[in-house]
Design an enzyme around this catalytic site. Structure first.
Site, PDB file in Angstrom:
ATOM      1  N   ARG A  14      -5.473  12.019   3.636  1.00  0.00           N
ATOM      2  CA  ARG A  14      -4.306  11.533   2.884  1.00  0.00           C
ATOM      3  C   ARG A  14      -4.300  12.060   1.450  1.00  0.00           C
ATOM      4  NH1 ARG A  14      -2.686   6.276   0.296  1.00  0.00           N
ATOM      5  NH2 ARG A  14      -0.477   5.913   0.710  1.00  0.00           N
TER       6      ARG A  14
ATOM      7  N   ILE B 258       4.844   7.653  -1.227  1.00  0.00           N
ATOM      8  CA  ILE B 258       4.166   7.838   0.048  1.00  0.00           C
ATOM      9  C   ILE B 258       3.939   6.416   0.541  1.00  0.00           C
ATOM     10  CG2 ILE B 258       1.932   8.039  -1.179  1.00  0.00           C
ATOM     11  CD1 ILE B 258       0.876   9.755   1.114  1.00  0.00           C
ATOM     12  N   SER B 259       4.338   6.132   1.775  1.00  0.00           N
ATOM     13  CA  SER B 259       4.226   4.763   2.286  1.00  0.00           C
ATOM     14  C   SER B 259       2.770   4.309   2.293  1.00  0.00           C
ATOM     15  CB  SER B 259       4.771   4.674   3.710  1.00  0.00           C
ATOM     16  OG  SER B 259       6.118   5.088   3.767  1.00  0.00           O
ATOM     17  N   GLN B 260       2.600   2.994   2.215  1.00  0.00           N
ATOM     18  CA  GLN B 260       1.273   2.377   2.312  1.00  0.00           C
ATOM     19  C   GLN B 260       0.661   2.721   3.674  1.00  0.00           C
ATOM     20  OE1 GLN B 260       1.788  -1.815   1.726  1.00  0.00           O
ATOM     21  NE2 GLN B 260      -0.277  -2.298   2.473  1.00  0.00           N
ATOM     22  N   PRO B 261      -0.637   3.007   3.752  1.00  0.00           N
ATOM     23  CA  PRO B 261      -1.246   3.322   5.048  1.00  0.00           C
ATOM     24  C   PRO B 261      -0.944   2.275   6.132  1.00  0.00           C
ATOM     25  CG  PRO B 261      -2.783   3.863   3.297  1.00  0.00           C
ATOM     26  CD  PRO B 261      -1.602   3.202   2.632  1.00  0.00           C
TER      27      PRO B 261
END
Ligand code: SAH
Length: 215
Positions: free
Chosen positions: A37, A63-66
């Site tokens: 990531r 960037i979206s949260q994992p």
């Protein structure tokens, strides 16, 4: 950019924390374990790459949260070689996760700058099964339709008709719907006119915006 043992260790911990938060699909967790990531972030944020947090990328996007990436991907029930349309390429991380799972990914971005940057990164990383397009995703990507799965990674006020039309019968679409906060919806296309809609909880995304933003 390098993927060191330290990064791999941090990634392993992140995957374990996602599992403890209820992500149970081993194929999703395996993909998150292999995709670095930190490659998708500005070096200023690289140290935070394996925290379960959304982070800023260029063009005032995120960037979206994992956890969100894992949750949406799990809902998609990806199988190898499926055709998947992603709306909102952003950093490319979600597209890379789908690519690592063996899907044939078509990803669309409305910000020309992000499109160029991310296409180059995914190419350099060797994701030959991920193809990037500079388009207004409210209209989908008609020339390669229909898709087995569609994922929207920006908050939509309503579900665009054109996306439903580009989904195969028995296909799934995962889309966050709402203005300030969004409900994660999974839509199952039962026939050309029949859809089943499921609700999977509250999330927060950057807005799904009509039109494109040239560089
Ligand atoms: N999947 C991305 C999330 C990025 S945030 C990742 O893993 O990093 C959402 C992205 O959707 C932003 O880059 C934003 O520019 C894009 N977006 C918003 N509306 C869009 C539209 N109509 N068409 C295509 N992309 C759109």
């Amino acid at each position: 950019m390098e993927d060191t043992y330290r990064h791999k260790g941090l990634r392993r911990k992140l995957v374990e924390s996602l599992r403890s938060k209820g992500i149970h699909d081993d194929k999703v967790l395996a993909a998150m374990d292999v995709v670095p990531r930190h490659f998708f972030l500005d070096s200023a944020f690289a140290d935070l790459a394996y925290e379960d947090k959304a982070l800023p990328i260029e063009c005032e996007q995120t960037i979206s949260q994992p956890y969100t990436v894992a949750f949406q991907t799990q809902l998609l029930e990806i199988k190898k070689r499926e055709r998947v349309l992603e709306i909102g390429t952003g950093s490319g991380y979600q597209a890379a996760i789908l690519g690592a799972m063996g899907a044939r990914v078509f990803t669309v971005e409305r910000q020309e700058h992000l499109f160029h940057q991310t296409r180059k990164l995914l190419q350099e990383m060797g994701f030959t099964n991920v193809r990037c397009y500079f388009r207004d995703g409210t209209k989908g990507l008609k020339e390669f339709a229909p898709y087995d799965k569609i994922i929207v990674t920006a908050g939509a006020v309503k579900v665009p008709r054109e996306l439903l039309d580009q989904l195969k019968v028995n296909g799934l679409m995962v889309i966050p719907v709402g203005r300030r906060f969004q409900k994660m919806k999974r839509i199952i296309k039962k026939s050309e006119e029949e859809y089943v809609e499921e609700n999977w909880g509250d999330f927060r995304f950057v807005p799904f915006v009509e039109g494109v933003e040239p560089e």
